[in-house]
Scaffold this motif. Structure first.
Motif, mmCIF file in Angstrom:
data_model
loop_
_atom_site.group_PDB
_atom_site.id
_atom_site.type_symbol
_atom_site.label_atom_id
_atom_site.label_comp_id
_atom_site.label_asym_id
_atom_site.label_seq_id
_atom_site.Cartn_x
_atom_site.Cartn_y
_atom_site.Cartn_z
ATOM 1 N N ARG A 29 -15.537 -4.079 -24.953
ATOM 2 C CA ARG A 29 -16.792 -4.443 -25.627
ATOM 3 C C ARG A 29 -17.449 -5.633 -24.933
ATOM 4 O O ARG A 29 -18.647 -5.620 -24.639
ATOM 5 N N ASP A 30 -16.656 -6.660 -24.648
ATOM 6 C CA ASP A 30 -17.197 -7.869 -24.040
ATOM 7 C C ASP A 30 -17.658 -7.618 -22.609
ATOM 8 O O ASP A 30 -18.670 -8.171 -22.164
ATOM 9 N N SER A 47 -20.738 2.484 -31.687
ATOM 10 C CA SER A 47 -20.675 1.308 -30.818
ATOM 11 C C SER A 47 -19.247 0.934 -30.443
ATOM 12 O O SER A 47 -18.276 1.366 -31.063
ATOM 13 N N ASP A 65 -21.023 -5.890 -22.622
ATOM 14 C CA ASP A 65 -22.078 -6.868 -22.919
ATOM 15 C C ASP A 65 -22.392 -7.705 -21.678
ATOM 16 O O ASP A 65 -23.561 -7.953 -21.355
ATOM 17 N N GLU A 66 -21.341 -8.136 -20.978
ATOM 18 C CA GLU A 66 -21.526 -8.964 -19.786
ATOM 19 C C GLU A 66 -22.286 -8.208 -18.688
ATOM 20 O O GLU A 66 -23.174 -8.770 -18.032
ATOM 21 N N LYS A 101 -24.203 -5.671 -19.180
ATOM 22 C CA LYS A 101 -25.428 -5.075 -19.737
ATOM 23 C C LYS A 101 -25.453 -3.558 -19.539
ATOM 24 O O LYS A 101 -26.467 -2.969 -19.159
ATOM 25 N N GLN A 152 -18.104 -1.944 -30.980
ATOM 26 C CA GLN A 152 -17.577 -2.666 -32.147
ATOM 27 C C GLN A 152 -17.008 -1.697 -33.175
ATOM 28 O O GLN A 152 -15.996 -1.988 -33.816
ATOM 29 N N LYS A 205 -24.320 0.268 -21.443
ATOM 30 C CA LYS A 205 -24.063 0.891 -22.736
ATOM 31 C C LYS A 205 -22.628 1.414 -22.773
ATOM 32 O O LYS A 205 -22.172 2.068 -21.837
ATOM 33 N N HIS A 227 -22.804 3.231 -17.221
ATOM 34 C CA HIS A 227 -22.679 3.344 -18.669
ATOM 35 C C HIS A 227 -21.438 4.183 -18.949
ATOM 36 O O HIS A 227 -21.049 5.029 -18.121
ATOM 37 N N ASN A 267 -33.113 1.976 -24.698
ATOM 38 C CA ASN A 267 -32.411 0.759 -25.141
ATOM 39 C C ASN A 267 -32.258 0.691 -26.660
ATOM 40 O O ASN A 267 -32.303 -0.381 -27.261
#
Length: 346
Positions: free
Chosen positions: A106-107, A320, A110-111, A113, A322, A115, A88, A314
């Protein structure tokens, strides 16, 4: 409680002042150490932690969370490496040097998983929290205009070479800018367009040290300013609505108290002096009210508590990736506006 094992990627002012004290305070974190290149200082404050010799040593250790608190132009490289290593990641501001880098991180998070959060600690400043609460109550009516300042009197060049070198991560726009850009986006949302004037005002400086940015919304404007030549500071938050006005100085005491060696607390921390109280002048239930407003307590502990819940339960991260992308979009548009001398649509 299963502790989040956390490593810092440097132990200068950021690590020593803004991160380590709260990682030590929060029962859900365990500070494992810091990557130290020349000076080995972290063990003076935390004798049982590690002084990592390399980034690889950090990433190969049993670490859950990596704090990327290094110069801005290293953020993408180090954050990417940490995410690829399954960690993370918490990244200091400015998030990256470009929008493309911010989106890529960011991507990737996400890929994988994992934080990924941005350290916008100024959301937990006493002054900002107070302004935010009052605006949430909608007691100024429809907003007409607002200003947010982050001004200093600091005419001399910084001794930190990375701050004064002509690199993609240097300059006031990517140093102080992310704080007030993020605050504006929290308070008012994402604008339609951006106009910016960015300058160099200090002798011998090669990086920007002054900016004036206007965010255009459909029915109001927000102005963001920062300078190193403001000896007599103006209010840091000025908001005018159709019912009234809100004026608030930058009064948060946390940074000064941490620099003075004070230890943060969960409660009774971040209490502003009464004389820094803001002024609310508006209409409430048909009556005109002009009064000093009590300031909420500031506490960066709230950021770390939310980050702990994000990793262990979670829940959403407190700031974030974003959010970091959105700030970089404003910075990118401001740079383009300054070049083209016109507003840039978003």
């Amino acid at each position: 409680m299963q502790k989040i094992k956390t490593a810092l990627l440097s132990y200068g002012m950021s690590g020593k002042i803004f991160h380590a004290p709260f990682l030590e305070l929060h029962p859900g974190f365990e500070l494992t150490g810091a990557w130290e290149r020349s000076k080995h200082l972290i063990q003076d404050d935390f004798p049982l932690v590690k002084s990592y010799p390399t980034l690889d040593a950090v990433l190969q250790d049993d670490v859950d969370l990596v704090v990327v608190n290094t110069p801005v132009d290293t953020h993408f490289e180090y954050a990417e490496a940490a995410l690829l290593a399954g960690k993370h990641v918490l990244v200091e501001k400015a998030f990256t040097t470009t929008v493309a880098e911010a989106e890529a991180l960011r991507d990737l998070a996400d890929e994988k998983k994992r934080k990924l959060a941005v350290f916008q600690n100024r959301r937990w400043d006493s002054d900002f929290k107070t302004v935010q609460e009052l605006l949430d109550k909608d007691i100024l009516g429809d907003i007409v205009e607002a200003e947010i300042h982050f001004d200093r009197y600091s005419p001399d060049l910084s001794a930190k070479k990375h701050k004064e070198s002509a690199s993609a991560g240097a300059g006031i726009l990517k140093d102080l800018g992310p704080h007030i850009i993020d605050q504006a986006l929290v308070l008012f949302g994402f604008p339609e367009s951006v106009y910016a004037d960015i300058r160099i005002t200090r002798d011998y400086s090669v990086v920007d040290d002054w900016f004036d940015i206007t965010l255009y919304y459909p029915t109001f404007r927000v102005r963001l300013k920062a300078s190193f030549f403001i000896r007599e500071p103006l209010p840091s938050y000025i908001v005018h609505g159709k019912k009234g006005s809100l004026i608030k100085s930058r009064g948060d005491v946390q940074e000064d108290e941490l620099k003075a060696g004070k230890k943060p607390m969960v409660s009774d921390w971040g209490v502003e002096p009464v004389y820094k109280s803001g002024v609310l002048h508006t209409e409430i239930e048909g009556s005109t009210v002009r009064e000093n407003i009590p300031t909420l307590h500031g506490n960066y502990y709230g950021f770390f508590d939310a980050l702990h819940k994000a990793i262990r339960k979670n829940e959403p991260v407190p700031v974030s990736a974003q959010d970091g992308v959105n700030v970089m979009r404003i910075i990118g548009a401001a740079i383009e506006s300054n070049i083209q001398k016109k507003p840039i649509k978003l």
